[in-house]
Enzyme design. Structure first.
Site, short mmCIF file in Angstrom:
data_model
loop_
_atom_site.label_atom_id
_atom_site.label_comp_id
_atom_site.label_asym_id
_atom_site.label_seq_id
_atom_site.Cartn_x
_atom_site.Cartn_y
_atom_site.Cartn_z
N GLU A 36 7.47 -2.06 -17.08
CA GLU A 36 6.12 -2.26 -16.50
C GLU A 36 5.41 -3.38 -17.24
OE1 GLU A 36 5.22 -1.40 -13.34
OE2 GLU A 36 5.83 0.59 -13.99
N THR A 38 6.35 -6.19 -17.40
CA THR A 38 7.36 -7.10 -17.92
C THR A 38 7.60 -8.26 -16.96
OG1 THR A 38 9.01 -5.62 -16.97
CG2 THR A 38 8.62 -5.42 -19.34
N ASP A 39 7.21 -8.10 -15.70
CA ASP A 39 7.65 -9.11 -14.71
C ASP A 39 6.89 -10.43 -14.82
OD1 ASP A 39 5.31 -8.13 -13.48
OD2 ASP A 39 6.16 -8.20 -11.47
N SER A 70 -3.85 -4.82 12.56
CA SER A 70 -3.23 -3.68 11.89
C SER A 70 -3.68 -2.39 12.56
CB SER A 70 -3.63 -3.64 10.42
OG SER A 70 -3.23 -2.41 9.84
N LEU A 128 2.14 1.66 -4.99
CA LEU A 128 3.45 1.71 -4.34
C LEU A 128 3.71 0.45 -3.53
CD1 LEU A 128 3.35 5.49 -3.33
CD2 LEU A 128 4.39 4.46 -5.36
N SER A 131 0.89 -3.88 -0.44
CA SER A 131 0.60 -5.31 -0.26
C SER A 131 1.89 -6.12 -0.19
CB SER A 131 -0.31 -5.82 -1.37
OG SER A 131 0.29 -5.69 -2.64
N GLU A 163 0.13 -13.97 -2.59
CA GLU A 163 -0.77 -13.01 -3.23
C GLU A 163 -1.52 -13.67 -4.40
OE1 GLU A 163 0.64 -9.05 -3.32
OE2 GLU A 163 -0.91 -8.33 -4.66
N ASP A 175 7.35 -6.63 -7.15
CA ASP A 175 7.11 -5.87 -5.92
C ASP A 175 7.75 -6.55 -4.72
OD1 ASP A 175 5.56 -4.60 -7.76
OD2 ASP A 175 3.64 -5.01 -6.80
N TYR A 227 -5.92 -6.16 -15.35
CA TYR A 227 -4.56 -6.68 -15.17
C TYR A 227 -4.50 -8.14 -15.60
CZ TYR A 227 -0.18 -7.83 -12.75
OH TYR A 227 1.09 -8.25 -12.47
P1 ADP Z 1 -0.88 -1.58 -3.41
O1 ADP Z 1 -0.05 -2.79 -3.18
O2 ADP Z 1 -0.59 -0.93 -4.72
O3 ADP Z 1 -0.82 -0.60 -2.29
P2 ADP Z 1 -3.00 -3.50 -3.33
O4 ADP Z 1 -4.43 -3.44 -3.69
O5 ADP Z 1 -2.13 -4.49 -4.03
O6 ADP Z 1 -2.39 -2.03 -3.51
O7 ADP Z 1 -2.85 -3.78 -1.79
C1 ADP Z 1 -3.55 -2.99 -0.85
C2 ADP Z 1 -4.11 -3.87 0.23
O8 ADP Z 1 -3.07 -4.34 1.10
C3 ADP Z 1 -5.07 -3.16 1.15
O9 ADP Z 1 -6.38 -3.12 0.61
C4 ADP Z 1 -4.99 -4.02 2.40
O10 ADP Z 1 -5.78 -5.18 2.26
C5 ADP Z 1 -3.52 -4.43 2.41
N1 ADP Z 1 -2.75 -3.49 3.25
C6 ADP Z 1 -1.82 -2.62 2.85
N2 ADP Z 1 -1.35 -1.88 3.89
C7 ADP Z 1 -2.03 -2.28 4.97
C8 ADP Z 1 -2.04 -1.90 6.35
N3 ADP Z 1 -1.24 -0.93 6.81
N4 ADP Z 1 -2.88 -2.56 7.17
C9 ADP Z 1 -3.69 -3.52 6.71
N5 ADP Z 1 -3.73 -3.91 5.45
C10 ADP Z 1 -2.92 -3.31 4.57
MG MG Z 2 -0.11 -4.52 -4.40
#
Ligand code: ADP
Ligand code: MG
Length: 386
Positions: A36, A38-39, A70, A128, A131, A163, A175, A227
């Site tokens: 963790e 580490t990437d 979405s 998880l 994103s 990202e 990821d 982060y």
């Molecule tokens: P994680 O990647 O850990 O789930 P992040 O904050 O990096 O959390 O990414 C979450 C974001 O990705 C959400 O706030 C949204 O903007 C986008 N996202 C993820 N899944 C969806 C979805 N099903 N529809 C629209 N946006 C999504």
């Molecule tokens: Mg994310």
């Protein structure tokens, strides 16, 4: 099952945009077994893909328009002009797929407009990687539709660039690589220096074991500034030690390296990264030797390091780990960026229900929201569904 999911998303696309999509793709979320923070230190990680996926139906457009929708987010269709995409022009969730288009074009790939409809079963904000799933499914679809011929690691790099550079989140590449390159029944041993990787057999059921994911339901978004601070601290440590990245510090030389660092915070960060990198190598050796049980204590060590040295845990994650281990788990650790999100728990199959119950009970007793606990089975990486 996946073909039914693909058909459903394709039907929604048709209803939304008035024509069938050219194709439907899926990309999974991931959970990281160990390695963790580490990437972004060019180090080692060991994630596996989850059965939870982002599914996107996509068609090309020849008028330079990008339409994004979405199922999971209110607000309707987002319309963007592909030629005008620049960091800051995309807001909210649409920045992730728009960022992928931007990153592809920045890298000189001839990507024009597109219609996209998304539906995802990856929990958002739970660590998880919903994103990365969204970025990778977009990148894979455009790669195929526009005939770009990019490899999976190249797509993962571009998704990371989206990202970092477009959405503005300074994440590493784990990821996106996990989502793009994982294989069913395997963990992905990834060297983030050169993106070389190996599929490591990860058949826990065959060993009578299970990997539980405990989603604390604490959104980790508040940790974004922290982060970036950890990342900057690690870079400062590498500079002070005169190495390209902390990955270059051997664990055998750690005491000497720590002695050369005057900043106590940087020293803690360096100790975490160097020891966690070593824990990945030791975990791989155990998996290769057919002894996954013995990885349990490494998970616990890794959690202590994230909690005490990197300081990215939170009370819910600490309780998940402590209550799981107290109830008989072989090992447990927070996973992902921390400050909420999820923990992983390695447990004998026979003990899985009791351990999950004990964690849930401990959360209730502490007055925390009920965690979501599920078994992680190593699933396939990104793929075309239809
Ligand atoms: P994680 O990647 O850990 O789930 P992040 O904050 O990096 O959390 O990414 C979450 C974001 O990705 C959400 O706030 C949204 O903007 C986008 N996202 C993820 N899944 C969806 C979805 N099903 N529809 C629209 N946006 C999504
Ligand atoms: Mg994310």
């Amino acid at each position: 099952m996946t073909s039914a999911v693909g058909a459903g998303v394709a039907a929604e696309f048709q209803e939304l945009y008035g024509a069938a999509p050219e194709g439907v793709w899926a990309a999974p979320g991931r959970v990281n077994l160990i390695g963790e923070y580490t990437d972004f230190n060019e180090g080692l990680v060991l994630p596996l893909a989850l059965p939870h996926t982002a599914v996107a139906a996509v068609s090309r457009r020849d008028d330079g328009l990008l339409r994004l929708h979405s199922r999971d987010v209110p607000g309707g269709v987002v319309r963007l002009d592909v030629a005008a995409l620049a960091p800051g022009t995309g807001t909210g969730w649409a920045a992730y797929p728009a960022g992928v288009v931007w990153a592809l074009r920045e890298a000189g790939h001839p990507v024009g407009g597109a219609d996209l409809h998304l539906a995802s079963t990856v929990p958002t904000g739970a660590g998880l990687s919903s994103s990365a799933a969204l970025e990778v499914v977009t990148a894979l679809a455009l790669n195929e539709l526009y005939g770009l011929g990019l490899t999976r690691p190249e797509l993962a790099r571009l998704a990371q660039r989206a990202e970092n550079g477009f959405v503005g989140v300074p994440c590493g590449v784990m990821d996106q690589m996990a989502s793009a390159c994982a294989a069913e029944g395997h963990a992905l041993y990834l060297d983030t220096r050169d993106l070389s990787y190996r599929q490591v057999p990860f058949d826990l059921a065959g060993h009578g074991l299970r990997l539980l994911v405990v989603d604390t339901r604490v959104e980790h978004a508040l940790g974004d500034g922290a982060y970036a601070e950890r990342r900057a601290g690690c870079e400062a440590g590498a500079r002070a030690l005169g190495v390209r990245a902390l990955r270059d510090v051997e664990v055998a030389h750690l005491p000497e390296a720590l002695g050369r660092l005057s900043d106590g915070t940087v020293r803690r960060y360096v100790r975490h990264v160097v020891t966690d990198n070593e824990r990945v190598a030791r975990t791989i050796a155990l998996l290769d030797a057919g002894d996954p049980r013995a990885a349990g204590p490494l998970l616990v060590e890794g959690h202590a390091s994230l909690r005490d040295d990197l300081r990215v845990s939170c009370p819910e994650l600490d309780l998940a780990v402590e209550s799981a281990v107290a109830a008989g788990a072989l090992g447990a650790r927070m996973t992902g960026g921390g400050f909420g999100g999820a923990a992983v728990v390695l447990v004998e199959e026979a003990d899985a229900e009791a351990v999950a119950g004990a964690v849930t009970k401990a959360f209730a007793a502490a007055g925390f929201a009920e965690p979501r606990v599920f078994a992680a089975v190593a699933a396939a990486g990104a793929r075309r569904l239809r």
